[in-house]
Design an enzyme around this catalytic site. Structure first.
Site, PDB file in Angstrom:
ATOM      1  N   HIS A  22      13.240 -29.770  -0.274  1.00  0.00           N
ATOM      2  CA  HIS A  22      13.259 -30.630   0.823  1.00  0.00           C
ATOM      3  C   HIS A  22      14.137 -32.057   0.535  1.00  0.00           C
ATOM      4  O   HIS A  22      13.126 -32.796  -0.237  1.00  0.00           O
ATOM      5  CB  HIS A  22      11.885 -30.894   1.603  1.00  0.00           C
ATOM      6  CG  HIS A  22      11.095 -29.690   1.498  1.00  0.00           C
ATOM      7  ND1 HIS A  22      10.946 -28.840   2.518  1.00  0.00           N
ATOM      8  CD2 HIS A  22      10.004 -29.270   0.610  1.00  0.00           C
ATOM      9  CE1 HIS A  22      10.085 -27.872   2.217  1.00  0.00           C
ATOM     10  NE2 HIS A  22       9.587 -27.980   1.075  1.00  0.00           N
ATOM     11  N   TYR A  62      13.144 -29.101   7.690  1.00  0.00           N
ATOM     12  CA  TYR A  62      12.293 -28.994   8.927  1.00  0.00           C
ATOM     13  C   TYR A  62      12.229 -30.429   9.702  1.00  0.00           C
ATOM     14  O   TYR A  62      11.351 -30.412  10.477  1.00  0.00           O
ATOM     15  CB  TYR A  62      10.944 -28.494   8.393  1.00  0.00           C
ATOM     16  CG  TYR A  62      10.180 -29.331   7.503  1.00  0.00           C
ATOM     17  CD1 TYR A  62       9.323 -30.492   7.818  1.00  0.00           C
ATOM     18  CD2 TYR A  62      10.155 -29.194   6.189  1.00  0.00           C
ATOM     19  CE1 TYR A  62       8.685 -31.127   6.941  1.00  0.00           C
ATOM     20  CE2 TYR A  62       9.536 -29.803   5.156  1.00  0.00           C
ATOM     21  CZ  TYR A  62       8.883 -31.007   5.777  1.00  0.00           C
ATOM     22  OH  TYR A  62       8.186 -31.890   4.450  1.00  0.00           O
ATOM     23  N   HIS A  95       7.946 -21.912   8.889  1.00  0.00           N
ATOM     24  CA  HIS A  95       7.545 -22.889   7.772  1.00  0.00           C
ATOM     25  C   HIS A  95       6.382 -22.259   7.107  1.00  0.00           C
ATOM     26  O   HIS A  95       6.460 -22.316   5.834  1.00  0.00           O
ATOM     27  CB  HIS A  95       7.022 -24.127   8.382  1.00  0.00           C
ATOM     28  CG  HIS A  95       6.494 -25.310   7.575  1.00  0.00           C
ATOM     29  ND1 HIS A  95       5.208 -25.128   7.326  1.00  0.00           N
ATOM     30  CD2 HIS A  95       7.021 -26.201   6.767  1.00  0.00           C
ATOM     31  CE1 HIS A  95       4.797 -26.032   6.545  1.00  0.00           C
ATOM     32  NE2 HIS A  95       6.143 -26.942   6.133  1.00  0.00           N
ATOM     33  N   HIS A 140       6.898 -20.871   3.187  1.00  0.00           N
ATOM     34  CA  HIS A 140       5.887 -21.129   2.083  1.00  0.00           C
ATOM     35  C   HIS A 140       4.624 -20.219   2.544  1.00  0.00           C
ATOM     36  O   HIS A 140       4.226 -19.925   3.690  1.00  0.00           O
ATOM     37  CB  HIS A 140       5.514 -22.623   2.921  1.00  0.00           C
ATOM     38  CG  HIS A 140       6.329 -23.959   2.470  1.00  0.00           C
ATOM     39  ND1 HIS A 140       6.629 -24.643   3.488  1.00  0.00           N
ATOM     40  CD2 HIS A 140       6.912 -24.162   1.437  1.00  0.00           C
ATOM     41  CE1 HIS A 140       7.322 -25.758   3.022  1.00  0.00           C
ATOM     42  NE2 HIS A 140       7.781 -25.419   1.603  1.00  0.00           N
ATOM     43  N   GLU A 159       0.121 -21.797  -1.035  1.00  0.00           N
ATOM     44  CA  GLU A 159       0.363 -22.873  -1.897  1.00  0.00           C
ATOM     45  C   GLU A 159      -0.964 -23.363  -2.282  1.00  0.00           C
ATOM     46  O   GLU A 159      -1.219 -23.885  -3.635  1.00  0.00           O
ATOM     47  CB  GLU A 159       1.200 -23.801  -1.266  1.00  0.00           C
ATOM     48  CG  GLU A 159       1.387 -25.033  -2.222  1.00  0.00           C
ATOM     49  CD  GLU A 159       2.393 -26.035  -1.683  1.00  0.00           C
ATOM     50  OE1 GLU A 159       2.765 -25.897  -0.453  1.00  0.00           O
ATOM     51  OE2 GLU A 159       2.902 -27.045  -2.408  1.00  0.00           O
ATOM     52  N   HIS A 199       6.149 -20.300  -3.248  1.00  0.00           N
ATOM     53  CA  HIS A 199       4.941 -20.773  -4.163  1.00  0.00           C
ATOM     54  C   HIS A 199       4.265 -19.399  -4.221  1.00  0.00           C
ATOM     55  O   HIS A 199       4.240 -19.079  -5.634  1.00  0.00           O
ATOM     56  CB  HIS A 199       3.872 -21.714  -3.430  1.00  0.00           C
ATOM     57  CG  HIS A 199       4.559 -22.845  -2.928  1.00  0.00           C
ATOM     58  ND1 HIS A 199       5.287 -23.869  -4.081  1.00  0.00           N
ATOM     59  CD2 HIS A 199       4.875 -23.638  -1.783  1.00  0.00           C
ATOM     60  CE1 HIS A 199       5.846 -24.886  -3.350  1.00  0.00           C
ATOM     61  NE2 HIS A 199       5.430 -24.694  -1.922  1.00  0.00           N
ATOM     62  N   ASP A 203      11.774 -28.137  -4.688  1.00  0.00           N
ATOM     63  CA  ASP A 203      10.764 -28.490  -3.626  1.00  0.00           C
ATOM     64  C   ASP A 203      10.540 -30.061  -3.212  1.00  0.00           C
ATOM     65  O   ASP A 203      11.510 -30.478  -2.654  1.00  0.00           O
ATOM     66  CB  ASP A 203       9.269 -27.913  -4.170  1.00  0.00           C
ATOM     67  CG  ASP A 203       8.589 -27.840  -2.931  1.00  0.00           C
ATOM     68  OD1 ASP A 203       8.796 -28.298  -1.751  1.00  0.00           O
ATOM     69  OD2 ASP A 203       7.500 -27.478  -3.145  1.00  0.00           O
TER      70      ASP A 203
END
Ligand code: ZN
Length: 464
Positions: free
Chosen positions: A69, A133, A219, A244, A247, A281, A332
Site C-alpha cells: 500500500h 484501496y 480486500h 488479505h 492476519e 499474510h 505491505d
C-alpha cells in the site's frame, strides 16, 4: 502539486557486461546481456573482454514485491508510540491510518507513492503488486474518474520506473457477514457496479505502461460478502486475485463466530482458489490450512517486516514448504523497504519460532540466501502475473550486486546472495535496471531528490 514526469526512456538497444549472472539454469561467468526495446534479446556466457569495471558485478533477476500500500509510506516512522493504555495493536494502528488518509489528495498520494516506488527499486524490488484501496473523495463520493487515485499511483510507478501489477481493491462491508462499513472507511467503498467501472478506468490508466498487469483484490473476508467474493472472481478470471486473510487473531475469532470456520478454511471451501490467487499474510493458519493452500497453487503473500511491526504473528514455513507451497514477500505498510530485510526476517522469525537454523533449507547443504531469493522470485512471479527471469524475451529487470572484498575466490557464487540477504542488505546493491533502463545507480534512485521534495511537500500538507 507533484511535479512528476515519466522517467527518461531507456535506450532502444544496448549490451551490459557482468562478471557473473544467476540464470534460470544456474550461475554463469563473464556474461553479456543484449537488451532491445526493454527486453532481454540475448545472453552470452564465458565472454572474453569483460571490462574491469564490470567484472566484479553480479546480476540476478529483480524481485517482485507482491504486496504494497504505497501511500502508507507517508506514515512510516510516525506510529511508533503507544496509543492505548490497555493494548496497542493492529486495530489501534488502523485508526491512525484512517486519520492519515482523511485529507490526502490524489496529488499527495502520487507524491508519496513515487518515493515509495523509488525506495522499492533501491531495495531490490523491480515490480510492485499495488493493493490499492483508496478510491473516493474524503466525503466518500467517487471522483469524476472513479479510478482517479489509481491513475495517480500508476503515474507514480511510471515516473519511478517500477513494473506495476495494479490490484484495485473491492471493499464494501465493515465486518464478517455483511456488516455496515464504519467511520473512516468512506474512501474505500464501492458497489459491484461502481467497482466494475473503476476497474475499466484503472485498465485505461495502465494501457501506456509497458508490462503493466491489472488484477483484482477483494480486500478481506471482513470487507466482502460471499456473493461479492464470487462476483469478484468473474471480473478478470485470468488475472491475479489477491486477498488479505488471517492476519489477526481477532479476525480468526470473528470468522469462527460468523461461519464456524477459520478464514483460510472458509475461503478454500467457498471460493475456487487456484494459482491466480495470492493469500496475503495467512498468518493464523493451522497445518491443514497451510497444506491446503500449497495444494491449491495459491501463493502465500508474506510481509515479515510489516507483520512484525504490527504484531501480527509468524507464518510457519516448514509444513507449507514440505507440501510444495509457494511464497513471495511484500513490503505491505512500507514502514521500511528492503527485499533483503524481508527475506532475512522471514528466515529469522522461523529460527526464533523453531529454535533451529536454516529453516528455509529443507535439504541438507545449499545456501539459505539463494533458497530464500529463488523462492520469493518464483512466488512473486506467480502472484504478479508475470514471468520475470533472466532469459531472452523477458523484461530486462535486473538487480546488480557488488560483493564485498571479504568474499574470496574460494567462496561459492551463492555466498554473494548470502552476503546480500544476511549481512549487507541494500549496501550490496550497485544498480537496478527495469525494462533495460538503469533506475538505481550506486544504490540511489536516479530521481530520488526530486521525489523526496515532492514527498515532503505532500506530507506537510497532510499533517498540517
Ligand atoms: Zn496489506
Amino acid at each position: 502539486m507533484a511535479r512528476i514526469q515519466a522517467s527518461e526512456p531507456a535506450p532502444l538497444s544496448h549490451t551490459l557486461q557482468f562478471g557473473r549472472a544467476l540464470l534460470p539454469d544456474g550461475w554463469a561467468e563473464n556474461v553479456e546481456i543484449d537488451i532491445a526495446d526493454g527486453l532481454i534479446h540475448a545472453i552470452r556466457t564465458d565472454c572474453a573482454g569483460i571490462s574491469s569495471s564490470r567484472s566484479s558485478l553480479t546480476v540476478v533477476s529483480g524481485l517482485p514485491n507482491l504486496h504494497s500500500h504505497a501511500f502508507q509510506r507517508g506514515m512510516s516512522g510516525r506510529t511508533e508510540y503507544r496509543l492505548s493504555a490497555k493494548e496497542d495493536s493492529f486495530w489501534t494502528w488502523r485508526e491512525q491510518l484512517y486519520k492519515f488518509i482523511r485529507n490526502a489528495t490524489p496529488d499527495d498520494i502520487k507524491a508519496i507513492s513515487a518515493l515509495a516506488f523509488a525506495e522499492m527499486l533501491e531495495g531490490g524490488f523491480t515490480r510492485v503488486c499495488e493493493f490499492h484501496y483508496l478510491h473516493n473523495t474524503p466525503a466518500g463520493s467517487p471522483y469524476t474518474d472513479p479510478a482517479e487515485i489509481a491513475g495517480q499511483v500508476a503515474q507514480a510507478a511510471n515516473a519511478a520506473g517500477i513494473g506495476l501489477t495494479l490490484l484495485p481493491v473491492f471493499y464494501a462491508q465493515g465486518g464478517f457477514g455483511g456488516q455496515p462499513p464504519s467511520d473512516g472507511q468512506e474512501r474505500f467503498l464501492n458497489t459491484l457496479d461502481s467497482f466494475s467501472s473503476l476497474l475499466d478506468h484503472a485498465e485505461r490508466h495502465c494501457e501506456t505502461l509497458e508490462g503493466a498487469v491489472v488484477g483484482v483484490a477483494p480486500h478481506s473476508l471482513r470487507a466482502v460478502t460471499h456473493q461479492q467474493l464470487a462476483a469478484m472472481r468473474t471480473f478478470r478470471p485470468d488475472k491475479p486475485i489477491h486477498i488479505h486473510i488471517a492476519e489477526q487473531i481477532k479476525e480468526v475469532e470473528a470468522c469462527l463466530e460468523w461461519s464456524r470456520a477459520r478464514p483460510v478454511e472458509w475461503l478454500l471451501e467457498h471460493a475456487d482458489v487456484d494459482e491466480h490467487w495470492c493469500l496475503v499474510h495467512a498468518t493464523h493458519t493451522d497445518e491443514t490450512e497451510r497444506g491446503n493452500i500449497a495444494k491449491s497453487g495459491a501463493v502465500a503473500g508474506l510481509c515479515p517486516i510489516t507483520e512484525a511491526n504490527l504484531g501480527d504473528g509468524i507464518f510457519e514455513l516448514p509444513v507449507f514448504l514440505k507440501a510444495g507451497g509457494l511464497f513471495g514477500v511484500g513490503s505491505d505498510s512500507n514502514v521500511s523497504i528492503d527485499a533483503a530485510d524481508e527475506l532475512r526476517l522471514l528466515e529469522y522469525s522461523q529460527r526464533l519460532r523453531f529454535k533451529r537454523r536454516n529453516v528455509i533449507n529443507t535439504d541438507s547443504g545449499g545456501s539459505s540466501g539463494r533458497m530464500l531469493y529463488e523462492a520469493a522470485l518464483e512466488g512473486g512471479r506467480r502472484a504478479s502475473g508475470t514471468s520475470a527471469r533472466l532469459a531472452p524475451g523477458h523484461s530486462a529487470d535486473m538487480l546488480v550486486l557488488a560483493p564485498s572484498e571479504i568474499l574470496s575466490g574460494k567462496d561459492t557464487n551463492d555466498a554473494i546472495l548470502d552476503e546480500w540477504v544476511f549481512r549487507r542488505g541494500k549496501a550490496s546493491i550497485a544498480e537496478v535496471w527495469v525494462r533495460g533502463g538503469r533506475m538505481v545507480e550506486q544504490g540511489r534512485h536516479v530521481r530520488r531528490s526530486e521525489f523526496e521534495a515532492d514527498f515532503l511537500r505532500a506530507l506537510k500538507r497532510i499533517l498540517d
